[in-house]
Design an enzyme around this catalytic site. Structure first.
Site, PDB file in Angstrom:
ATOM      1  N   GLY A 220    -124.182 -33.851 -53.250  1.00  0.00           N
ATOM      2  CA  GLY A 220    -123.026 -33.662 -52.373  1.00  0.00           C
ATOM      3  C   GLY A 220    -123.180 -32.387 -51.591  1.00  0.00           C
ATOM      4  O   GLY A 220    -124.253 -31.777 -51.574  1.00  0.00           O
ATOM      5  N   ASN A 221    -122.131 -31.955 -50.921  1.00  0.00           N
ATOM      6  CA  ASN A 221    -122.167 -30.672 -50.227  1.00  0.00           C
ATOM      7  C   ASN A 221    -120.791 -30.043 -50.256  1.00  0.00           C
ATOM      8  O   ASN A 221    -119.837 -30.644 -50.761  1.00  0.00           O
ATOM      9  CB  ASN A 221    -122.707 -30.838 -48.801  1.00  0.00           C
ATOM     10  CG  ASN A 221    -121.805 -31.718 -47.965  1.00  0.00           C
ATOM     11  OD1 ASN A 221    -120.681 -31.346 -47.658  1.00  0.00           O
ATOM     12  ND2 ASN A 221    -122.279 -32.911 -47.618  1.00  0.00           N
ATOM     13  N   ARG A 222    -120.677 -28.839 -49.715  1.00  0.00           N
ATOM     14  CA  ARG A 222    -119.466 -28.046 -49.914  1.00  0.00           C
ATOM     15  C   ARG A 222    -118.385 -28.281 -48.872  1.00  0.00           C
ATOM     16  O   ARG A 222    -117.399 -27.555 -48.814  1.00  0.00           O
ATOM     17  CB  ARG A 222    -119.838 -26.559 -49.964  1.00  0.00           C
ATOM     18  CG  ARG A 222    -120.601 -26.227 -51.236  1.00  0.00           C
ATOM     19  CD  ARG A 222    -121.193 -24.848 -51.198  1.00  0.00           C
ATOM     20  NE  ARG A 222    -120.190 -23.819 -50.953  1.00  0.00           N
ATOM     21  CZ  ARG A 222    -120.464 -22.526 -50.879  1.00  0.00           C
ATOM     22  NH1 ARG A 222    -121.701 -22.123 -51.045  1.00  0.00           N
ATOM     23  NH2 ARG A 222    -119.510 -21.658 -50.638  1.00  0.00           N
ATOM     24  N   ALA A 286    -119.583 -33.841 -43.026  1.00  0.00           N
ATOM     25  CA  ALA A 286    -120.911 -33.323 -43.381  1.00  0.00           C
ATOM     26  C   ALA A 286    -121.621 -34.456 -44.123  1.00  0.00           C
ATOM     27  O   ALA A 286    -121.532 -34.581 -45.346  1.00  0.00           O
ATOM     28  CB  ALA A 286    -120.773 -32.091 -44.264  1.00  0.00           C
TER      29      ALA A 286
END
Ligand code: C5P
Length: 409
Positions: A220-222, A286
């Protein structure tokens, strides 16, 4: 936007709050308090189930009106008949809206006071669902939700998080302040401001994507989704029909926005293309660039010292949308960069054939992914505009100003 700005549209409004029978009914007490603080007049009706959780007297004390509990109370009916009460309301709010209540509303039943009021009123309806996450995700509830949405019902929440039974998932009642904010922005309730996006369909993507490695792990990402949600809210406020395709985030659905929840890049791709045709696409998500080649059915075991993941590229949703140039009036991308922001952003503008790209630096203190504020610069073929550090809600309004300008350029 300040709290006072958000809620000022409620001053003098006559709101009928219908409380459903769920554990979240206690939060409806706080909702009454906040609605009155915002200047609204509130009357409360409760289902029989709601009275198992909270007493009518508590609502009476907070609303300053007799709480209505049954169709057959001659004393209350003499004061104001239920049809009169349905007519009195400028807006009807159902909170918490249980799965059962949503089903009865969707099917037009009128077998108790609350459903009768909802059927008898011509006022707009807002529901704030709350239930067990499996009940929420059940095809029957989702079909009822789609029916209610198609009828123009405003839906606030539910939020994702811990539920009463010790489980976790989507099903928590939206917080009272979120419901108040959504009501303040509800069409036909608040003063609307400029409607310079009226008649336009806008698709916004927001948040991260999660690419599952195995049943318990993901890449995943932030991204928090805050910027995309603020853009969706701002566009809806200005009259657009907005579909918000959201990755896994813990954010309430903005007023007047149709939300589609997804998890992976592939699901986001499908949801975005299902939402087209549109006039404008804003890719604020994102999106993961890579996803595991093979979905792994069982948990990966730590059997060796190192582990190589076999990843493949995800479809570039934004570039694919932009390739459909004949269909869209404007395609807007985002570029989160840690360095050489302007150069990379302009390259992306060209490579993906976008009309506008919004670049921001990530990895700096007090801005970027998880922050409530940011600074950014937008680039288009023959121009650019910088937006100074500000709350994301303000930046969203300013970005929509620029989008309106570019549409008319
Ligand atoms: O190339 P990069 O990922 O930095 O571009 C970011 C922009 O492209 C964002 O607007 C993002 O939403 C979009 N994007 C996409 N699909 C991908 C990767 C990025 O739509 N697979």
């Amino acid at each position: 936007m300040s709290g006072a700005d958000k809620t000022s549209g409620l001053a003098g409004q006559r709101l009928l709050l219908c409380v459903g029978g769920g554990i979240a009914a206690y939060k409806a007490l706080e909702l009454v308090r906040r609605l009155r603080e915002a200047g609204a007049e509130v009357q409360v009706a409760m289902t029989a189930g709601a009275q198992q959780f909270v007493t009518p007297l508590s609502f009476q004390a907070l609303s300053g009106h007799v709480t209505r509990t049954t169709l057959w109370d001659s004393g209350a009916e003499q004061a104001m008949g239920h049809i009169e009460l349905a007519r009195w309301a400028d807006r009807v709010i159902v909170a918490p809206a249980t799965a059962d209540l949503m089903a009865r509303l969707a099917h037009g039943l009128a077998d108790d006071l609350v459903t009768t009021l909802c059927l008898a009123t011509t006022a707009p309806l807002t529901i704030a669902p709350a239930m067990n996450h499996r009940m929420w995700q059940h095809a029957a509830t989702q079909a009822n939700l789609a029916t209610l949405r198609a009828r123009g019902v405003q839906v606030v929440g539910p939020n994702d998080g811990p539920l009463a039974e010790g489980e976790s998932g989507p099903g928590r009642l939206a917080e009272p302040e979120e419901i108040v904010a959504a009501l303040a922005g509800a069409p036909g309730l608040a003063p609307t401001g400029p409607q310079d996006l009226a008649g336009l369909n806008i698709v916004v993507s927001a948040g991260p994507t999660y690419e599952d490695l195995d049943p318990v792990r993901y890449l995943g990402n932030r991204s928090s989704g805050k910027m995309g949600f603020a853009i969706a809210a701002s566009a809806a406020k200005r009259g657009a029909r907005v579909t918000l395709v959201a990755g896994p985030v813990h954010l309430a659905t903005p007023a007047g926005v149709t939300r589609v929840d997804v998890r992976s890049a592939a699901q986001m791709h499908d949801a975005v293309f299902a939402a087209l045709p549109a006039d404008i696409y804003i890719g604020a998500a994102a999106v993961a660039d890579y996803t595991p080649r093979e979905p792994v059915a069982n948990k990966i075991k730590k059997s060796s010292e190192s582990l190589a993941l076999d990843l493949v590229r995800t479809p570039d949703i934004l570039a694919k949308v932009a390739a459909q140039t004949q269909a869209l009036k404007l395609v807007v991308g985002f570029a989160a960069e840690t360095n050489n922001v302007a150069e990379y952003a302009r390259k992306k503008l060209e490579a993906k054939r976008l009309d506008l790209i919004v670049a921001n630096r990530v990895g700096i203190a007090d801005g970027g992914f998880e922050s409530d504020q940011n600074a950014m610069t937008a680039y288009w073929k023959d121009g650019e505009r910088s937006f100074a550090t500000a709350p994301k809600t303000r930046l969203a309004d300013e970005l929509i100003d620029l989008i309106v300008e570019r549409l008319n350029a």
